[in-house]
Scaffold this motif. Structure first.
Motif, short mmCIF file in Angstrom:
data_model
loop_
_atom_site.label_atom_id
_atom_site.label_comp_id
_atom_site.label_asym_id
_atom_site.label_seq_id
_atom_site.Cartn_x
_atom_site.Cartn_y
_atom_site.Cartn_z
N VAL A 65 -2.96 -12.14 -1.17
CA VAL A 65 -3.79 -10.94 -0.70
C VAL A 65 -3.38 -10.78 0.62
O VAL A 65 -3.48 -9.50 1.06
CB VAL A 65 -5.31 -11.30 -0.41
CG1 VAL A 65 -5.73 -11.77 -1.96
CG2 VAL A 65 -5.73 -12.45 0.42
N SER A 71 -7.16 -16.13 -0.53
CA SER A 71 -8.40 -15.30 -0.22
C SER A 71 -9.12 -15.96 1.28
O SER A 71 -9.54 -15.18 1.88
CB SER A 71 -9.32 -15.24 -1.14
OG SER A 71 -9.95 -16.64 -1.51
N ARG A 75 -7.97 -13.86 4.02
CA ARG A 75 -8.39 -12.25 4.34
C ARG A 75 -9.13 -12.18 5.51
O ARG A 75 -10.30 -13.18 5.90
CB ARG A 75 -9.36 -11.99 2.90
CG ARG A 75 -9.88 -10.65 3.14
CD ARG A 75 -10.42 -10.13 2.03
NE ARG A 75 -9.71 -10.03 0.81
CZ ARG A 75 -8.90 -8.99 0.62
NH1 ARG A 75 -8.59 -8.07 1.54
NH2 ARG A 75 -8.37 -9.04 -0.73
N SER A 131 -6.33 -4.70 -0.63
CA SER A 131 -7.69 -4.62 -0.89
C SER A 131 -8.06 -4.94 -2.49
O SER A 131 -7.09 -4.85 -3.24
CB SER A 131 -8.23 -3.35 -0.47
OG SER A 131 -7.76 -2.31 -1.58
N GLN A 132 -9.61 -5.20 -2.37
CA GLN A 132 -9.83 -5.66 -3.79
C GLN A 132 -9.85 -4.59 -4.61
O GLN A 132 -9.80 -4.49 -5.81
CB GLN A 132 -11.24 -6.28 -3.87
CG GLN A 132 -11.49 -7.44 -2.98
CD GLN A 132 -12.64 -8.44 -3.38
OE1 GLN A 132 -13.63 -7.85 -3.68
NE2 GLN A 132 -12.60 -9.74 -3.26
N MET A 134 -8.28 -4.00 -8.20
CA MET A 134 -9.15 -3.70 -9.22
C MET A 134 -8.36 -2.64 -10.23
O MET A 134 -8.40 -2.58 -11.46
CB MET A 134 -10.46 -3.33 -8.89
CG MET A 134 -11.14 -4.64 -8.75
SD MET A 134 -12.90 -4.16 -8.50
CE MET A 134 -13.11 -4.70 -6.70
N GLU A 183 -9.96 -12.91 -7.23
CA GLU A 183 -9.37 -13.57 -5.94
C GLU A 183 -9.67 -15.08 -5.83
O GLU A 183 -10.78 -15.35 -6.43
CB GLU A 183 -9.66 -12.83 -4.70
CG GLU A 183 -8.99 -11.44 -4.54
CD GLU A 183 -9.50 -11.02 -3.06
OE1 GLU A 183 -10.21 -11.48 -2.57
OE2 GLU A 183 -8.92 -9.78 -2.83
N ASP A 196 -17.47 -13.29 -2.87
CA ASP A 196 -16.28 -14.59 -2.97
C ASP A 196 -16.58 -15.41 -4.47
O ASP A 196 -17.76 -15.68 -4.74
CB ASP A 196 -16.70 -15.31 -1.89
CG ASP A 196 -15.74 -14.84 -0.59
OD1 ASP A 196 -15.21 -13.76 -0.65
OD2 ASP A 196 -16.00 -15.36 0.34
N PRO A 220 -14.68 -9.41 -9.76
CA PRO A 220 -15.02 -8.12 -9.48
C PRO A 220 -14.65 -7.30 -10.49
O PRO A 220 -15.38 -6.00 -10.60
CB PRO A 220 -14.30 -7.70 -8.44
CG PRO A 220 -13.40 -9.00 -7.87
CD PRO A 220 -13.54 -9.92 -8.93
#
Ligand code: GDP
Ligand code: MG
Length: 181
Positions: free
Chosen positions: A93, A127, A130, A140-141, A145, A157, A174, A178
């Motif tokens: 990440v 992660s 981050r 970024s998530q 995604m 993650e 966390d 997601p």
């Protein structure tokens, strides 16, 4: 998935991604339950196993860890991509380059007939690194995604070093998934 698991005693999972993203640490974490004190650079292909209990049935999870810095020689490729049950595409990440690098891994899988038919997971490792106060130099998530969605993958993650469930931050999100197909 569970009917597939009971039929296949050994479940072969490929762990793919650029060098340094944490493939060896993740497989070590999954199979030995800890973050390795020291890891050697992986040479060629290495695999670790973990026996799981799924609905009372013993299932052997076989994680195939690879050297990310080079593509395999032709002879190795065929052995590696045979009888695969799932693929984990790993990136870091904190390294956008490792995220971009996934495109060529996906292409290599496609060339070896590993298509959308088998479960594929996009895994953002490290992660714990981050930095929630900045956006540059990180994946970024949201970015991950939409990539996962475009490629029909599930996304999550994690951290081989500090798995999210043990994170002290308590930050919502966390350890959760997601995006799921
Ligand atoms: P590989 O080349 O993909 O197999 O990567 P390695 O497992 O050898 O890890 C590369 C480096 O990243 C090592 O220095 C690890 O200690 C570090 N590393 C791996 N996973 C994590 C993680 O979840 N968090 C942090 N902070 N470092 C990690
Ligand atoms: Mg390695």
């Amino acid at each position: 998935v569970s009917s597939l698991l009971t039929r296949c005693r050994t479940f072969k999972v490929l762990v793919i991604g650029d060098s340094g993203v944490g493939k060896t640490c993740l497989t070590h974490r999954l199979c030995a339950g800890e973050f390795p004190g020291r890891v050697e650079a992986t040479i060629g292909v290495d695999f670790r196993e973990r026996v799981l209990d799924v609905d009372g049935e013993k299932i052997k999870l076989q994680l195939w860890d690879t050297a990310g810095q080079e593509r395999f020689r032709k002879s190795m490729v065929q052995h590696y991509y045979r009888n695969v049950h799932a693929v984990l595409f790993i990136y870091d990440v904190s390294s956008p380059a490792s995220f971009s690098g996934l495109t060529s891994w996906i292409e290599e899988c496609r060339q070896n007939s590993l298509g959308q038919g088998i479960p594929r997971f996009l895994v953002g490792n490290k992660s714990d690194l981050r930095d929630h106060h900045r956006t540059d130099g990180q994946v970024s998530q949201e970015q991950a995604m939409s990539f996962a969605k475009a490629h029909g993958m599930m996304f999550f993650e994690t951290s081989a070093k500090n798995p999210p469930s043990k994170c002290a931050s308590g930050r919502r999100g966390d350890g959760e998934v997601p995006y799921q197909q």
